[in-house]
Design an enzyme around this catalytic site. Structure first.
Site, PDB file in Angstrom:
ATOM      1  N   CYS A 207       0.791  -1.223   0.000  1.00  0.00           N
ATOM      2  CA  CYS A 207       0.000   0.000   0.000  1.00  0.00           C
ATOM      3  C   CYS A 207       0.830   1.282   0.000  1.00  0.00           C
ATOM      4  CB  CYS A 207      -0.949   0.003   1.193  1.00  0.00           C
ATOM      5  SG  CYS A 207      -2.021  -1.447   1.217  1.00  0.00           S
ATOM      6  N   HIS A 342      -2.217   8.297   5.826  1.00  0.00           N
ATOM      7  CA  HIS A 342      -2.555   6.971   5.295  1.00  0.00           C
ATOM      8  C   HIS A 342      -3.986   6.654   5.697  1.00  0.00           C
ATOM      9  CE1 HIS A 342      -1.642   3.182   3.484  1.00  0.00           C
ATOM     10  NE2 HIS A 342      -1.869   2.498   4.592  1.00  0.00           N
ATOM     11  N   HIS A 380      -9.637   2.639   0.116  1.00  0.00           N
ATOM     12  CA  HIS A 380      -8.193   2.376   0.115  1.00  0.00           C
ATOM     13  C   HIS A 380      -7.797   1.846  -1.262  1.00  0.00           C
ATOM     14  CE1 HIS A 380      -4.251   1.313   1.062  1.00  0.00           C
ATOM     15  NE2 HIS A 380      -4.402   0.625   2.186  1.00  0.00           N
TER      16      HIS A 380
END
Length: 570
Positions: A207, A342, A380
């Site tokens: 990620c 994040h 996400h």
């Protein structure tokens, strides 16, 4: 004795000269390590129908929730896939995510790719080709004109499950699936199609991939390894295994929404997207006349190491990566106004990240640092998560506003917010007046344990450009390799490129369009017509961009008029 003294003086002179030269070389090396890099172009696709940076800004500024039902163009059996019991194998307890519209569509002929090869290609490779082309055109660079240049490609990508297993591919596709689904080829294919000869590297740190790719691109530019860099990341969810895997771990939010730093945080929500930045050393961007949308001042990458779990985030490492990025940018924490976090919405990761931000950016400052995350809007996006945050912040610079985070019922009770000056973006907020350059930081943390942090700042006011369609550079400012390989006269068949516009006239008289086939040419005309109704660029700038910064495709048309109304009709 005299001879000895003379020899000593000569030696000292040489030593002093060499010392000065060494100091100068050291200063030059240090300057290269910290040289600002400009973002000169952006291409992107994200959930909610986002197909441009401007689309993304409208989405976040208007507080749009882009999460929706599972797609119907992937062959998923969505009825069998759903089960409310998180223990049920091969199922997921959610029904939604953030998906790209038209992810299965691809104009293969435009890129010189056969239909068979295109079918065997991972959709991530297809979308990277499209968004890279768009990013270059938005920067005023003809993509074809980069052939043979030292342009690098750094792509964040996570291996998907698009290809059949070995031996299961239909016979007519055998031989195509290998290159079509090998992750290293994602960056290599962009370089191949455009003829780029700088490094082409695919980065997989999960990620944090796209932010790590940007970090490597900065290093390549500063070292002189490349003259232009294409950096970003892509994720297209070909099969639903990411949902079934995280369902077994009970890591998904039941409503599929990320709720960053909220009291109601209950898991993450996976989605997909792609973003590509065109990067150039700031000094080169100014000299080449390219639009400077933002400046990247510094970046850093590190690893969690032996933390309390292979995939668990590590607070001390997150603090260190922030401190290292600030040092690379030669800034102090109080000089950064907002952190695009994040912020996945998990009860484990969010408190650790918030505490790291409180311990770094939250200390020794008069105004609070704002904290938000685009994941609250689009979910996400995994390998594209970092670049999504960067694009959001670049648009926030341009508009002077900070979009709110959605799904924020109250600040997380698992964080001691009183230990630093950090304010969650519960409302759409004007950028706070500080009397200095606007700055933002973007964080990404991978399940791999690799952390990345990038620090951006707004360009000087006179250098700010419309991120959707910047004015074209003057002909003399176009980079040398473009001037050699792309003759502006070729775009319209004119013998004299100076005939394209008449400086004495307020409105240009020639509007050249080109495409690969007649249908696409009409589509180009339709897009130009729509663009004229929304752009802030002048008509002269738009005409000049059409003539000098677009690839000359085989099918061409030129509209001749000096009247704006006639232009729209034509």
């Amino acid at each position: 004795m005299a001879s000895t003294e003379e020899t000593l003086r000569e030696y000292l002179k040489r030593a002093t000269t060499e010392l000065r030269q060494a100091k100068r070389r050291l200063r030059e090396a240090e300057a290269r390590d910290h040289e600002p890099v400009a973002v000169v172009g952006i291409g992107c696709r994200f959930p909610g129908g986002v197909e441009s940076p401007t689309d993304l800004w409208h989405l976040v500024a208007e507080g749009v929730d882009a999460i929706g039902p599972f797609p119907d163009d992937r062959g998923w059996d969505t009825d069998a896939l759903y089960d409310p019991d998180p223990e049920q194998p091969r199922t997921t307890y959610i029904r939604e995510g953030g998906f790209l519209r038209g992810a299965a569509e691809f104009d293969h002929a435009f890129f010189g790719i056969s239909a068979r090869e295109a079918t065997a290609m991972d959709p991530q490779q297809r979308l990277l080709l499209e968004t890279t082309w768009e990013a270059l055109e938005r920067s005023g660079i003809d993509p074809v004109g980069l052939r043979g240049s030292r342009t690098s490609v750094f792509t964040g990508l996570i291996a998907q499950e698009y290809a059949p297993r070995a031996g299961e591919a239909p016979g007519e596709y055998e031989g195509y699936f290998l290159a079509g689904n090998t992750t290293s080829v994602a960056s290599g294919r962009v370089a191949y199609v455009l003829g780029l000869e700088g490094p082409a590297v695919t980065v997989d740190t999960s990620c944090s991939s796209s932010l790590v790719a940007i970090h490597y691109a900065l290093q390549s530019l500063r070292s002189g390894e490349s003259t232009l860099a294409l950096a970003g990341g892509a994720t297209v969810i070909a099969r639903p295994s990411v949902y079934t895997e995280f369902s077994r771990q009970k890591g998904l939010a039941p409503d599929a929404r990320c709720k960053p730093f909220a009291a109601g945080s209950d898991g993450t929500g996976f989605s997909e997207g792609v973003g590509v930045l065109v990067l150039e050393k700031l000094s080169d961007a100014r000299r080449n006349g390219h639009p400077v949308l933002a400046v990247i001042r510094g970046s850093a990458v590190n690893q969690d190491g032996a933390s309390n779990g292979l995939t668990a985030p590590n607070g001390p490492s997150q603090r260190r990566v922030i401190q290292e990025a600030l040092a690379n940018a030669e800034l102090t924490p109080d000089q950064v106004d907002v952190v695009e976090a994040h912020g996945t919405g998990t009860t484990l990761g969010d408190p650790i990240e918030a505490q790291a931000i409180l311990a770094t950016y939250g200390q020794d400052r008069e105004l609070p640092v704002y904290l938000g995350s685009i994941k609250s809007n689009i979910g996400h996006t995994q390998a594209a998560a970092g670049v999504a945050g960067v694009i959001k912040m670049i648009e926030a610079f341009r508009h002077g506003e900070l979009p709110r985070s959605l799904h924020l019922d109250a600040p997380s009770p698992h964080v001691d917010w009183a230990v630093g000056k950090v304010e969650l973006l519960a409302e759409h907020t004007p950028w706070p007046p500080t009397g200095r350059t606007r700055r933002a930081a973007v964080s990404s943390f991978g399940i791999s344990g690799t952390n990345a942090h990038v620090i951006l700042e707004a360009p000087e006011p006179e250098a700010a450009a419309d991120g959707e369609e910047p004015p074209a550079p003057a002909p003399e400012a176009v980079r040398a390799e473009q001037a050699e390989l792309t003759d502006p006269a070729d775009l319209t068949g004119l013998s004299d490129p100076a005939e394209l516009t008449d400086p004495s006239q307020q409105t240009p008289r020639l509007w050249p369009l080109s495409a690969r086939d007649p249908q696409a040419l009409r589509e180009q005309a339709r897009r130009l017509r729509a663009h004229l109704d929304t752009t802030t660029a002048t008509l002269a700038d738009t005409a000049h961009a059409l003539a000098t910064t677009r690839t000359a495709h085989p099918h061409r048309a030129t509209i001749t008029t000096t009247d704006p109304t006639e232009l729209r009709t034509a």
